[in-house]
Scaffold this motif. Structure first.
Motif, PDB file in Angstrom:
ATOM      1  N   THR A  60     -36.012  30.460   0.579  1.00  0.00           N
ATOM      2  CA  THR A  60     -37.210  31.108   0.024  1.00  0.00           C
ATOM      3  C   THR A  60     -38.478  30.556   0.669  1.00  0.00           C
ATOM      4  O   THR A  60     -39.338  31.322   1.144  1.00  0.00           O
ATOM      5  CB  THR A  60     -37.270  30.878  -1.507  1.00  0.00           C
ATOM      6  OG1 THR A  60     -36.013  31.221  -2.053  1.00  0.00           O
ATOM      7  CG2 THR A  60     -38.337  31.728  -2.155  1.00  0.00           C
ATOM      8  N   ASN A  89     -38.951  31.520   4.379  1.00  0.00           N
ATOM      9  CA  ASN A  89     -39.293  32.923   4.609  1.00  0.00           C
ATOM     10  C   ASN A  89     -40.686  33.265   4.093  1.00  0.00           C
ATOM     11  O   ASN A  89     -41.365  34.114   4.670  1.00  0.00           O
ATOM     12  CB  ASN A  89     -38.223  33.831   4.004  1.00  0.00           C
ATOM     13  CG  ASN A  89     -37.000  33.874   4.899  1.00  0.00           C
ATOM     14  OD1 ASN A  89     -36.989  34.550   5.919  1.00  0.00           O
ATOM     15  ND2 ASN A  89     -35.981  33.110   4.552  1.00  0.00           N
ATOM     16  N   ILE A  90     -41.115  32.586   3.020  1.00  0.00           N
ATOM     17  CA  ILE A  90     -42.500  32.804   2.548  1.00  0.00           C
ATOM     18  C   ILE A  90     -43.467  32.318   3.631  1.00  0.00           C
ATOM     19  O   ILE A  90     -44.460  32.991   3.950  1.00  0.00           O
ATOM     20  CB  ILE A  90     -42.736  32.068   1.203  1.00  0.00           C
ATOM     21  CG1 ILE A  90     -42.001  32.805   0.083  1.00  0.00           C
ATOM     22  CG2 ILE A  90     -44.223  31.967   0.883  1.00  0.00           C
ATOM     23  CD1 ILE A  90     -42.024  32.097  -1.259  1.00  0.00           C
ATOM     24  N   ILE A 116     -43.611  34.818   6.432  1.00  0.00           N
ATOM     25  CA  ILE A 116     -44.400  36.020   6.102  1.00  0.00           C
ATOM     26  C   ILE A 116     -45.890  35.688   6.134  1.00  0.00           C
ATOM     27  O   ILE A 116     -46.693  36.440   6.697  1.00  0.00           O
ATOM     28  CB  ILE A 116     -43.995  36.573   4.712  1.00  0.00           C
ATOM     29  CG1 ILE A 116     -42.554  37.076   4.749  1.00  0.00           C
ATOM     30  CG2 ILE A 116     -44.912  37.711   4.284  1.00  0.00           C
ATOM     31  CD1 ILE A 116     -41.927  37.300   3.387  1.00  0.00           C
ATOM     32  N   SER A 117     -46.249  34.556   5.535  1.00  0.00           N
ATOM     33  CA  SER A 117     -47.679  34.211   5.470  1.00  0.00           C
ATOM     34  C   SER A 117     -48.262  33.971   6.865  1.00  0.00           C
ATOM     35  O   SER A 117     -49.430  34.249   7.114  1.00  0.00           O
ATOM     36  CB  SER A 117     -47.902  33.002   4.573  1.00  0.00           C
ATOM     37  OG  SER A 117     -47.227  31.895   5.126  1.00  0.00           O
ATOM     38  N   ARG A 129     -47.167  35.477   9.538  1.00  0.00           N
ATOM     39  CA  ARG A 129     -46.864  36.675  10.352  1.00  0.00           C
ATOM     40  C   ARG A 129     -46.106  36.285  11.629  1.00  0.00           C
ATOM     41  O   ARG A 129     -46.432  36.736  12.730  1.00  0.00           O
ATOM     42  CB  ARG A 129     -48.138  37.440  10.718  1.00  0.00           C
ATOM     43  CG  ARG A 129     -48.915  38.017   9.554  1.00  0.00           C
ATOM     44  CD  ARG A 129     -48.175  39.243   8.985  1.00  0.00           C
ATOM     45  NE  ARG A 129     -49.002  39.985   8.052  1.00  0.00           N
ATOM     46  CZ  ARG A 129     -49.067  39.732   6.738  1.00  0.00           C
ATOM     47  NH1 ARG A 129     -48.355  38.749   6.221  1.00  0.00           N
ATOM     48  NH2 ARG A 129     -49.825  40.471   5.947  1.00  0.00           N
ATOM     49  N   TRP A 156     -41.332  38.993  10.942  1.00  0.00           N
ATOM     50  CA  TRP A 156     -41.616  38.605   9.564  1.00  0.00           C
ATOM     51  C   TRP A 156     -41.206  39.680   8.568  1.00  0.00           C
ATOM     52  O   TRP A 156     -40.907  39.392   7.418  1.00  0.00           O
ATOM     53  CB  TRP A 156     -43.097  38.251   9.395  1.00  0.00           C
ATOM     54  CG  TRP A 156     -44.027  39.392   9.702  1.00  0.00           C
ATOM     55  CD1 TRP A 156     -44.511  39.733  10.911  1.00  0.00           C
ATOM     56  CD2 TRP A 156     -44.553  40.360   8.775  1.00  0.00           C
ATOM     57  NE1 TRP A 156     -45.304  40.845  10.828  1.00  0.00           N
ATOM     58  CE2 TRP A 156     -45.358  41.254   9.518  1.00  0.00           C
ATOM     59  CE3 TRP A 156     -44.442  40.563   7.405  1.00  0.00           C
ATOM     60  CZ2 TRP A 156     -46.029  42.332   8.944  1.00  0.00           C
ATOM     61  CZ3 TRP A 156     -45.120  41.630   6.830  1.00  0.00           C
ATOM     62  CH2 TRP A 156     -45.895  42.497   7.597  1.00  0.00           C
ATOM     63  N   GLN A 157     -41.128  40.937   9.050  1.00  0.00           N
ATOM     64  CA  GLN A 157     -40.759  42.030   8.140  1.00  0.00           C
ATOM     65  C   GLN A 157     -39.341  41.834   7.580  1.00  0.00           C
ATOM     66  O   GLN A 157     -39.064  42.163   6.425  1.00  0.00           O
ATOM     67  CB  GLN A 157     -40.808  43.383   8.877  1.00  0.00           C
ATOM     68  CG  GLN A 157     -42.183  43.769   9.381  1.00  0.00           C
ATOM     69  CD  GLN A 157     -42.463  43.271  10.789  1.00  0.00           C
ATOM     70  OE1 GLN A 157     -41.821  42.338  11.272  1.00  0.00           O
ATOM     71  NE2 GLN A 157     -43.417  43.892  11.450  1.00  0.00           N
ATOM     72  N   SER A 169     -38.022  39.099   6.819  1.00  0.00           N
ATOM     73  CA  SER A 169     -38.086  38.096   5.748  1.00  0.00           C
ATOM     74  C   SER A 169     -38.395  38.753   4.408  1.00  0.00           C
ATOM     75  O   SER A 169     -37.916  38.293   3.362  1.00  0.00           O
ATOM     76  CB  SER A 169     -39.152  37.046   6.076  1.00  0.00           C
ATOM     77  OG  SER A 169     -38.767  36.328   7.210  1.00  0.00           O
ATOM     78  N   ILE A 170     -39.198  39.821   4.442  1.00  0.00           N
ATOM     79  CA  ILE A 170     -39.515  40.530   3.186  1.00  0.00           C
ATOM     80  C   ILE A 170     -38.230  41.130   2.616  1.00  0.00           C
ATOM     81  O   ILE A 170     -37.942  41.016   1.418  1.00  0.00           O
ATOM     82  CB  ILE A 170     -40.571  41.644   3.437  1.00  0.00           C
ATOM     83  CG1 ILE A 170     -41.886  41.009   3.895  1.00  0.00           C
ATOM     84  CG2 ILE A 170     -40.777  42.497   2.187  1.00  0.00           C
ATOM     85  CD1 ILE A 170     -42.974  41.997   4.232  1.00  0.00           C
ATOM     86  N   LEU A 173     -36.070  38.313   1.214  1.00  0.00           N
ATOM     87  CA  LEU A 173     -36.555  37.784  -0.070  1.00  0.00           C
ATOM     88  C   LEU A 173     -36.367  38.788  -1.201  1.00  0.00           C
ATOM     89  O   LEU A 173     -35.983  38.414  -2.315  1.00  0.00           O
ATOM     90  CB  LEU A 173     -38.030  37.403   0.049  1.00  0.00           C
ATOM     91  CG  LEU A 173     -38.321  36.092   0.782  1.00  0.00           C
ATOM     92  CD1 LEU A 173     -39.809  35.830   0.847  1.00  0.00           C
ATOM     93  CD2 LEU A 173     -37.638  34.917   0.092  1.00  0.00           C
ATOM     94  N   ALA A 174     -36.617  40.071  -0.902  1.00  0.00           N
ATOM     95  CA  ALA A 174     -36.440  41.108  -1.932  1.00  0.00           C
ATOM     96  C   ALA A 174     -34.980  41.142  -2.388  1.00  0.00           C
ATOM     97  O   ALA A 174     -34.699  41.208  -3.593  1.00  0.00           O
ATOM     98  CB  ALA A 174     -36.862  42.466  -1.385  1.00  0.00           C
TER      99      ALA A 174
END
Lengths: 218, 281
Positions: free
Chosen positions: A60, A63-64, A67-68, A70, A74-75, A77-78, A81-82
């Motif tokens: 977690t 991957n956060i 994303i933060s 970029r 990074w997409q 990772s969304i 995480l989802a």
């Protein structure tokens, strides 16, 4: 005292004592040792469970961060995480509806994707068979012939193609293959024993988290 | 036609041949003969030798990517076990979906088909984290390690668990796995220590490395891939999904063999060319 048993020696002693506690009951029938060993093994199972939680937290956080910042891709990772949050939430709610939802999501989405990927490997193996088994020298001749024999014998139709295929396959599997596998297994076992003894004696510093050695090697 | 042109066959033709080899026998089964190997007979005999009322531990340590090979195997073992008066305990040490796969197999097999009862004749203990440590702990003291089954029922309420205290009480361990470390775990932690008999089945890929264990008698036979499952289905007189796949498997093997032969005829052709050398594909 501190000069004899320092910061680095304490973990070595703990590792050595626990290792001996696991090994000795294999050879000696001592009820007290056996029950101690069983108790330690039982304690390690919840620790393994906590390791799974730690792994989840690590995934977690990484991957956060991705994303933060970029970072590249990074997409994805969304999506990760989802999915992670979805399965976590659904599995933690004690309700028949969510249990069914969890099973359905796992079986119909992840299960099918897994099966599809595995099936793709089989298809690519077909072209690999065409491109990879070119006889160019004596070694590739031996390799290709043994593969052909095993393949013919393993196919249910194999005996109809060549009656001697199962016998030839059995010889390959029972002699050259078994000799090689025995050598590998015994070699691996001896290696593990040597590694274990070195760890118990404190010579395997990396196993004890000696970062300095790791950095030097890298 | 020049022989070396066989080195330049478009991959798509091979994909097409593969597709036809899989699809045609499924649409129109050919019914090719299947011989039962000694290895499969050994596994069957191991199950048959479990005493009346004995306990078999079934460990499905695989995920959905290996269901093609291992789910038919799991189902055929369950079908055979449930025809006998044997208590079946399912537990997995591989986290990725194994308990769910057991549920899928049980839906297909059906406890009620054999007049069996959950908690009396069968139990699904689910996944236990900890890999080899968990296997060792289970073998040493089951009730100290496992408190509830996969559905949260306390095992003290399940009559099947009354006689399963340690690996000494296991009459046979059936390991179904996609990695060779799993049967080795049971050999190391249960057989070496408690003398538990071990058999099972695996994906074709890991069968070869396990042959030394079969030869030494540590493994009482081991089913290799879907073919092993199909042979077992024949032996237990309960034909199911594995046998259906055997015609496809035969034809796919022939496609592989034809591809290897064609490619090497091409290689031979390139050597026979006056200027020599092999075309790169």
């Amino acid at each position: 005292m501190t000069t004899v048993i320092g910061k680095k020696e304490i973990p070595v002693i703990i590792v050595a004592l626990l290792s001996l506690l696991m090994i000795v009951p294999f050879f000696i029938n001592a009820p007290a040792l056996n029950s101690m060993s069983t108790e330690v093994q039982r304690m390690l199972v919840p620790i393994a469970g906590f390791a799974l939680i730690l792994g989840g937290l690590n995934v977690t956080l990484r991957n956060i961060t991705k994303i933060s910042k970029r970072s590249k891709d990074w997409q994805f990772s969304i999506v990760l995480l989802a999915t992670f949050v979805f399965f976590l939430v659904v599995s933690l709610i004690p309700s028949p509806f969510f249990e069914n939802l969890y099973t359905m999501a796992y079986v119909t989405v992840l299960g099918k994707v897994n099966e599809a990927v595995m099936a793709l490997i089989a298809v690519f193996m077909a072209t690999m068979a065409y491109r990879g088994f070119k006889i160019k020298n004596f070694e590739t001749l031996l390799f290709t012939l043994s593969c052909l024999v095993v393949m013919i014998a393993n196919a249910p139709i194999g005996e109809a193609v060549w009656a001697g295929a199962p016998g030839a396959r059995n010889w390959i599997m029972d002699y050259p293959n078994m000799a090689g596998m025995r050598a590998l297994n015994i070699g691996i076992a001896l290696g593990i024993m040597a590694y274990g003894v070195r760890t118990m004696m404190g010579h395997e510093r990396i196993a004890l988290g000696d970062i300095e050695i790791k950095v030097k090697k890298e | 036609m020049k022989l070396e042109t066989l080195l330049k066959i478009d991959s798509r033709w091979i994909f097409l041949a593969f597709l036809l080899a899989v699809a045609i026998p499924i649409i129109r089964p050919i019914g090719l003969p299947l011989k039962i190997s000694e290895n499969t007979k050994q596994v069957y005999d191991a199950v048959e030798s479990v005493p009346d009322g004995g306990i078999v531990v079934l460990t499905p340590d695989f995920s959905y990517d290996n269901t093609g090979e291992l789910l038919p195997m799991l189902e055929t073992f369950l079908n055979h076990l449930f025809t006998k008066n044997i208590k079946v305990v399912s537990v997995s040490y591989y986290g990725a979906a194994s308990p769910l796969l057991m549920e899928t197999a049980m839906k297909s097999v059906g406890l009620e088909t054999y007049g069996k009862e959950y908690g009396v004749d069968f139990v699904n203990l689910g996944y236990i984290a900890g890999d080899e440590t968990a296997v060792a702990a289970f073998g040493a003291d089951v009730h100290a390690l496992v408190k509830v089954d996969h559905y949260g029922t306390p095992i003290s309420e399940l009559t099947i668990m009354e006689n399963l205290r340690s690996a000494e009480d296991i009459d046979l361990e059936i390991s179904l796995s996609a990695g060779m470390n799993y049967p080795e775990l049971y050999l190391r932690q249960w057989q070496t220590t408690f003398g538990t008999k071990v058999t099972g089945g695996s994906v074709g890929l890991i069968y070869a490395p396990l042959i030394p264990y079969i030869s030494s008698g540590q493994l009482l036979g081991y089913l290799p891939s879907m073919r092993g499952a199909a042979e077992y289905e024949l032996l237990s007189r309960k034909p199911a999904s594995a046998i259906v796949g055997m015609d496809s498997q035969s034809l796919v093997h022939l496609v592989f063999i034809a591809a290897i032969i064609l490619c090497n005829i091409g290689v031979l052709g390139s050597y026979l060319k006056p200027e020599g050398g092999e075309d790169e594909t």
